[in-house]
Design an enzyme around this catalytic site. Structure first.
Site, short mmCIF file in Angstrom:
data_model
loop_
_atom_site.label_atom_id
_atom_site.label_comp_id
_atom_site.label_asym_id
_atom_site.label_seq_id
_atom_site.Cartn_x
_atom_site.Cartn_y
_atom_site.Cartn_z
N SER A 123 -38.91 -6.53 32.19
CA SER A 123 -38.81 -6.55 33.65
C SER A 123 -39.58 -7.71 34.25
O SER A 123 -39.35 -8.06 35.40
CB SER A 123 -39.28 -5.24 34.28
OG SER A 123 -40.09 -4.50 33.46
N HIS A 144 -31.42 -5.60 32.16
CA HIS A 144 -32.55 -4.91 32.80
C HIS A 144 -32.07 -3.58 33.41
O HIS A 144 -31.48 -3.54 34.48
CB HIS A 144 -33.18 -5.81 33.86
CG HIS A 144 -34.42 -5.24 34.45
ND1 HIS A 144 -34.72 -5.31 35.79
CD2 HIS A 144 -35.45 -4.56 33.89
CE1 HIS A 144 -35.88 -4.70 36.02
NE2 HIS A 144 -36.33 -4.24 34.88
N GLU A 156 -29.35 -5.17 35.81
CA GLU A 156 -29.34 -6.61 36.11
C GLU A 156 -29.05 -7.35 34.81
O GLU A 156 -29.77 -7.18 33.82
CB GLU A 156 -30.71 -7.03 36.67
CG GLU A 156 -30.97 -6.45 38.06
CD GLU A 156 -32.37 -6.76 38.59
OE1 GLU A 156 -32.51 -6.95 39.80
OE2 GLU A 156 -33.33 -6.78 37.80
N ASN A 194 -36.91 -6.74 41.90
CA ASN A 194 -38.36 -6.83 41.99
C ASN A 194 -38.83 -8.04 42.79
O ASN A 194 -39.99 -8.11 43.18
CB ASN A 194 -38.99 -6.85 40.59
CG ASN A 194 -39.05 -5.44 40.01
OD1 ASN A 194 -39.03 -4.45 40.76
ND2 ASN A 194 -39.12 -5.34 38.69
N1 LIG Z 1 -40.84 1.86 32.17
C1 LIG Z 1 -40.08 1.30 33.10
O1 LIG Z 1 -39.96 1.82 34.23
C2 LIG Z 1 -39.32 0.05 32.78
C3 LIG Z 1 -38.20 -0.27 33.58
C4 LIG Z 1 -37.45 -1.40 33.25
C5 LIG Z 1 -37.83 -2.19 32.17
N2 LIG Z 1 -38.94 -1.85 31.42
C6 LIG Z 1 -39.26 -2.71 30.27
O2 LIG Z 1 -38.83 -2.03 29.10
C7 LIG Z 1 -39.71 -2.36 27.99
C8 LIG Z 1 -40.26 -1.09 27.39
O3 LIG Z 1 -40.91 -0.34 28.39
P1 LIG Z 1 -41.21 1.21 28.19
O4 LIG Z 1 -41.73 1.69 29.50
O5 LIG Z 1 -40.06 1.89 27.58
O6 LIG Z 1 -42.43 1.16 27.14
P2 LIG Z 1 -42.97 2.31 26.18
O7 LIG Z 1 -44.39 2.02 25.97
O8 LIG Z 1 -42.58 3.65 26.68
O9 LIG Z 1 -42.19 2.05 24.81
C9 LIG Z 1 -42.34 0.90 24.04
C10 LIG Z 1 -42.04 1.24 22.60
O10 LIG Z 1 -41.96 0.03 21.87
C11 LIG Z 1 -42.57 0.22 20.60
N3 LIG Z 1 -42.96 -1.08 20.09
C12 LIG Z 1 -43.99 -1.87 20.48
N4 LIG Z 1 -43.97 -3.03 19.80
C13 LIG Z 1 -42.90 -2.99 18.98
C14 LIG Z 1 -42.32 -3.88 18.04
N5 LIG Z 1 -42.86 -5.09 17.82
N6 LIG Z 1 -41.21 -3.51 17.39
C15 LIG Z 1 -40.67 -2.31 17.59
N7 LIG Z 1 -41.16 -1.40 18.46
C16 LIG Z 1 -42.25 -1.74 19.15
C17 LIG Z 1 -43.71 1.16 20.87
O11 LIG Z 1 -44.11 1.84 19.69
C18 LIG Z 1 -43.09 2.10 21.91
O12 LIG Z 1 -42.47 3.20 21.32
C19 LIG Z 1 -40.74 -3.31 28.56
O13 LIG Z 1 -40.32 -4.63 28.34
C20 LIG Z 1 -40.73 -3.01 30.06
O14 LIG Z 1 -41.13 -4.10 30.84
C21 LIG Z 1 -39.67 -0.74 31.70
#
Ligand SMILES: NC(=O)c1ccc[n+]([C@@H]2O[C@H](COP(=O)([O-])OP(=O)(O)OC[C@H]3O[C@@H](n4cnc5c(N)ncnc54)[C@H](O)[C@@H]3O)[C@@H](O)[C@H]2O)c1
Length: 504
Positions: A123, A144, A156, A194
């Site tokens: 994001s 996204h 997106e 955003n």
């Molecule tokens: N949470 C939100 O509201 C949201 C919304 C849109 C986009 N995002 C984006 O989505 C992505 C994930 O966010 P999230 O909230 O799901 O995070 P999260 O912490 O819930 O999950 C991330 C997962 O990735 C795993 N991980 C970390 N490094 C890794 C690697 N090198 N290889 C494989 N797995 C790995 C972790 O073990 C974890 O299970 C981020 O880039 C974030 O910016 C989040």
């Protein structure tokens, strides 16, 4: 270019909040889905969690038991990245760190074929920067999703500098085939939502920081007058102050500290003190057990005026004239060159928020912009200490006679809704002029991504494009930091509109 064939296996890497949601979307659409996570056991747990969610969909009658069983059979967790060989699309949703994502995609390129579409759900990082690590960067795109991915329709589709059109189109069509509403956008900080949404939070915080009003009143005005689903304070308490602030910081930093995106000092203090919102029991509001939400300021009943004199057509508030008539208050029209105000019986004036302040005029009460004056249930008024008590009482009584609650706030230029909407319209014009997305896609993104009642362009057309640019020019004159300077794009639209209107 068509969507990925449903028989094509889709991989999701990183199976936390977003990864699980995205995997569920691809799975329910009909793809075989493979899950991988670096944390041991996490992908398996995610598969179980998705299975449980499918059970709940069956219980709610959204999908049949047979469909669930078939979906479960298509879902597989793998323990090694090499288990993703043969996938046609990999969506990454791992930790939000450039080095981690780059390293992952480098490793993936050794495993999947060169025509496998690679996507990131980042994001705040640059799609171009992540893709810079790739051997075949043309097939790399941003996808996204919004949280919760199975429920929120917007995606997106972000093209980095190196993304080729066929990959972006394929990603776009695939998102659409999954039942989502994709919008195409360029790789800029905050993408569409955003970026364009920043003033929604910033202006509410700015009104609070300038002692203009309190969070409960500002929230009530944004909801009940502006038509927003939630106010900025309650929404950021829900999102988490740390999460919301970090998006603001990231956009601000990425734009080289552009003053238009400056973070809020008050929000900084909240984050520093651990008041992160609902998740810590306290943010702008107290969410503790039994805590009562503070009431917005609501004026005591006042006598309505017997009549008002309307000078001009009130522009975006012209509907008020009909409402006043329906409330059996006489409207006397007076032709006045350029006048757009209501004159009250005591001689005071009621003026739509315009970026100036009451103190600059004799006996003026400002009223805020409403999305729809007929359905708005609350209107904000602002005045200075010199405004006569009679004018304030007549203004309050007038709006109360129209069935509105009235919140009186400080003498803040542009008030609450007006300055917020003007800035959102401005950033939307600026984004389109810089090639971020089309007008339609910006409107779609803001309606679906953050539930705005109208897209900024539709709103701008309703208000008149000159309205936003002149309000911002007034604000800029009063606060010349650059934060309110209308963008070149908005000014150009305003000039073009004025020229058209002046041409016989
Ligand atoms: N949470 C939100 O509201 C949201 C919304 C849109 C986009 N995002 C984006 O989505 C992505 C994930 O966010 P999230 O909230 O799901 O995070 P999260 O912490 O819930 O999950 C991330 C997962 O990735 C795993 N991980 C970390 N490094 C890794 C690697 N090198 N290889 C494989 N797995 C790995 C972790 O073990 C974890 O299970 C981020 O880039 C974030 O910016 C989040």
């Amino acid at each position: 270019m068509t969507a990925l064939d449903l028989s094509s296996p889709v991989a999701v890497v990183g199976t936390g909040t977003m990864g699980q949601g995205i995997a569920q979307v691809a799975l329910v659409a009909g793809h075989p889905v493979r899950l991988y996570d670096a944390a041991p056991g996490q992908a398996r747990q995610a598969a179980d969690a998705i299975g449980a969610r499918l059970d709940r969909l069956v219980a709610k009658g959204r999908i049949g038991a047979a469909e669930r069983d078939a979906a479960r059979a298509r879902l597989q967790s793998v323990d090694e990245l090499t288990g993703l060989a043969g996938c046609s699309l990999v969506v990454e949703a791992v930790l939000e760190r450039l080095d981690v994502k780059q390293e992952l995609f480098r490793a993936l390129e050794d495993i999947v074929s060169d025509d496998c579409l690679l996507a990131t759900n980042t994001s705040s990082l640059s799609v171009t920067a992540i893709g810079g690590a790739l051997r075949v960067p043309g097939r790399f795109v941003g996808l996204h999703f919004f949280n919760p991915a199975p429920l929120l329709p917007l995606v997106e589709v972000v093209s980095g500098f190196a993304t080729d059109v066929t990959s972006a189109t394929r990603a776009y069509e695939t998102a659409r085939a999954w039942g989502k509403t994709p919008v195409a956008c360029a790789d800029t900080p905050g993408f569409i939502v955003n970026r364009v949404a920043r003033p929604f939070y910033a202006e509410a915080f700015a009104v609070y920081e300038s002692q203009g009003s309190d969070p409960a009143t500002i929230d009530a005005v944004l909801r009940e007058s502006g038509g927003f689903r939630m106010g900025a304070f309650e929404l950021t308490d829900l999102i988490g102050q740390d999460v919301n602030e970090s998006v603001t910081h990231s956009v601000w930093r990425s734009f080289f500290q552009d003053v238009r995106f400056t973070p809020s000092l008050a929000q900084r203090r909240l984050v520093e003190s651990g008041r992160l919102g609902r998740k810590t029991g306290r943010g702008w509001y107290d969410h503790g057990e039994g805590a009562e939400r503070p009431e917005p300021h609501t004026a005591e009943p006042a006598e309505p005026p017997a009549y008002v004199v309307a000078e001009g057509d009130l522009g975006p508030a012209s509907e008020l004239l009909a409402l006043i008539g329906e409330a059996d208050i006489e409207v006397r029209a007076r032709e006045e060159d350029g006048g757009t105000r209501l004159v009250l019986p005591g001689g005071g004036q009621l003026v739509l928020a315009d970026g100036q302040t009451s103190v600059e005029f004799l006996d003026v009460v400002y009223f805020d912009l409403a999305l729809d004056y007929r359905t708005a249930t609350r209107i904000a008024l602002s005045h200075c200490q010199d405004t006569s008590a009679r004018t304030v009482a007549e203004a309050v009584g007038l709006f109360q006679a129209l069935g509105k609650k009235v919140s009186v706030i400080g003498d803040v230029p542009g008030m609450i809704v007006a300055r917020t909407v003007a800035r959102i319209i401005d950033l939307a014009h600026d984004a389109v002029a810089r090639g971020v997305a089309t007008e339609d896609d910006v409107d779609t993104a803001m309606r679906l991504g953050v539930s705005y009642p109208l897209g900024p362009f539709a709103w701008g057309r309703r208000l008149g494009r000159v309205w936003a640019s002149s309000l911002l020019a007034d604000l800029h004159e009063r606060e010349p930091s650059g934060r309110y300077a209308p963008s070149l794009a908005l000014s150009r639209h305003a000039c073009a509109t004025e020229k058209r209107e002046d041409t016989p």
